[in-house]
Write a protein that holds these residues in place. Sequence first.
Motif, PDB file in Angstrom:
ATOM      1  N   TYR A 112      -4.691  -5.194  -7.691  1.00  0.00           N
ATOM      2  CA  TYR A 112      -3.408  -5.781  -8.101  1.00  0.00           C
ATOM      3  C   TYR A 112      -2.648  -6.475  -6.987  1.00  0.00           C
ATOM      4  CZ  TYR A 112      -4.237  -3.458 -12.483  1.00  0.00           C
ATOM      5  OH  TYR A 112      -4.814  -3.068 -13.664  1.00  0.00           O
ATOM      6  N   LYS A 113      -3.155  -6.393  -5.767  1.00  0.00           N
ATOM      7  CA  LYS A 113      -2.480  -7.040  -4.627  1.00  0.00           C
ATOM      8  C   LYS A 113      -0.991  -6.715  -4.627  1.00  0.00           C
ATOM      9  CE  LYS A 113      -6.253  -9.459  -3.724  1.00  0.00           C
ATOM     10  NZ  LYS A 113      -7.359  -8.595  -3.532  1.00  0.00           N
ATOM     11  N   PHE A 114      -0.695  -5.464  -4.871  1.00  0.00           N
ATOM     12  CA  PHE A 114       0.690  -5.029  -5.061  1.00  0.00           C
ATOM     13  C   PHE A 114       1.136  -4.199  -3.874  1.00  0.00           C
ATOM     14  CE2 PHE A 114       3.992  -2.468  -7.228  1.00  0.00           C
ATOM     15  CZ  PHE A 114       4.717  -3.498  -7.790  1.00  0.00           C
ATOM     16  N   MET A 128       0.827  -1.188   0.000  1.00  0.00           N
ATOM     17  CA  MET A 128       0.000   0.000   0.000  1.00  0.00           C
ATOM     18  C   MET A 128       0.875   1.258   0.000  1.00  0.00           C
ATOM     19  SD  MET A 128      -3.529  -0.618   0.503  1.00  0.00           S
ATOM     20  CE  MET A 128      -4.131   0.608   1.597  1.00  0.00           C
ATOM     21  N   VAL A 129       2.000   1.211   0.695  1.00  0.00           N
ATOM     22  CA  VAL A 129       2.878   2.367   0.740  1.00  0.00           C
ATOM     23  C   VAL A 129       3.416   2.670  -0.653  1.00  0.00           C
ATOM     24  CG1 VAL A 129       5.042   3.248   1.672  1.00  0.00           C
ATOM     25  CG2 VAL A 129       3.468   2.008   3.151  1.00  0.00           C
ATOM     26  N   LEU A 130       3.774   1.636  -1.399  1.00  0.00           N
ATOM     27  CA  LEU A 130       4.294   1.845  -2.749  1.00  0.00           C
ATOM     28  C   LEU A 130       3.238   2.470  -3.644  1.00  0.00           C
ATOM     29  CD1 LEU A 130       6.521   1.600  -4.812  1.00  0.00           C
ATOM     30  CD2 LEU A 130       5.786  -0.726  -5.245  1.00  0.00           C
ATOM     31  N   ALA A 181      -8.696  11.738  -4.477  1.00  0.00           N
ATOM     32  CA  ALA A 181      -8.491  10.893  -5.660  1.00  0.00           C
ATOM     33  C   ALA A 181      -7.317   9.952  -5.435  1.00  0.00           C
ATOM     34  CB  ALA A 181      -8.261  11.760  -6.898  1.00  0.00           C
ATOM     35  N   GLN A 182      -6.251  10.454  -4.837  1.00  0.00           N
ATOM     36  CA  GLN A 182      -5.088   9.616  -4.539  1.00  0.00           C
ATOM     37  C   GLN A 182      -5.468   8.496  -3.581  1.00  0.00           C
ATOM     38  OE1 GLN A 182      -2.399  12.510  -2.985  1.00  0.00           O
ATOM     39  NE2 GLN A 182      -1.557  13.017  -4.983  1.00  0.00           N
ATOM     40  N   ASP A 183      -6.184   8.853  -2.529  1.00  0.00           N
ATOM     41  CA  ASP A 183      -6.571   7.864  -1.526  1.00  0.00           C
ATOM     42  C   ASP A 183      -7.466   6.779  -2.125  1.00  0.00           C
ATOM     43  OD1 ASP A 183      -5.132   9.312   0.348  1.00  0.00           O
ATOM     44  OD2 ASP A 183      -6.912  10.240   1.248  1.00  0.00           O
ATOM     45  N   ILE A 184      -8.453   7.196  -2.888  1.00  0.00           N
ATOM     46  CA  ILE A 184      -9.393   6.255  -3.509  1.00  0.00           C
ATOM     47  C   ILE A 184      -8.662   5.329  -4.470  1.00  0.00           C
ATOM     48  CG2 ILE A 184     -11.321   6.090  -5.143  1.00  0.00           C
ATOM     49  CD1 ILE A 184     -12.382   8.720  -3.766  1.00  0.00           C
ATOM     50  N   CYS A 185      -7.838   5.905  -5.331  1.00  0.00           N
ATOM     51  CA  CYS A 185      -7.160   5.102  -6.354  1.00  0.00           C
ATOM     52  C   CYS A 185      -6.075   4.224  -5.756  1.00  0.00           C
ATOM     53  CB  CYS A 185      -6.617   6.006  -7.450  1.00  0.00           C
ATOM     54  SG  CYS A 185      -7.952   6.849  -8.328  1.00  0.00           S
ATOM     55  N   LYS A 186      -5.442   4.694  -4.703  1.00  0.00           N
ATOM     56  CA  LYS A 186      -4.465   3.870  -3.984  1.00  0.00           C
ATOM     57  C   LYS A 186      -5.148   2.605  -3.482  1.00  0.00           C
ATOM     58  CE  LYS A 186      -3.929   4.740   0.235  1.00  0.00           C
ATOM     59  NZ  LYS A 186      -3.657   5.315   1.554  1.00  0.00           N
TER      60      LYS A 186
END
Length: 92
Positions: free
Chosen positions: A90-92, A1-3, A78-83
């Motif tokens: 993607y489980k990334f 999530m940090v990435l 938008a950043q928070d939602i899309c993150k």
Amino acid sequence: MVLVRTLLLTTAMGLGCSALMPSHGHAAGDESTINRLCLAGFNAAMSHAGKTPPAGMGTFTCNCFLEQVNAGASIQSAQDICKQKAAERYKF
């Protein structure tokens, strides 16, 4: 999530996408430019992190960001939602 958060911050703020997105609207060509800048930032952040993103992650993330801002979300929202969406998808 940090990435994913780092990638979104890099693409949106580091490349100045907010400056390209006036609150009173923008032309279709602006969206193309914003998307290109977002993808370039996404790819650069991934490269810098030494990561290979899953296929489609950059496009998904940038499209999500643009859609959210076009719908009236703040840059941060938008950043928070899309993150969150990218992390789930993607489980990334």
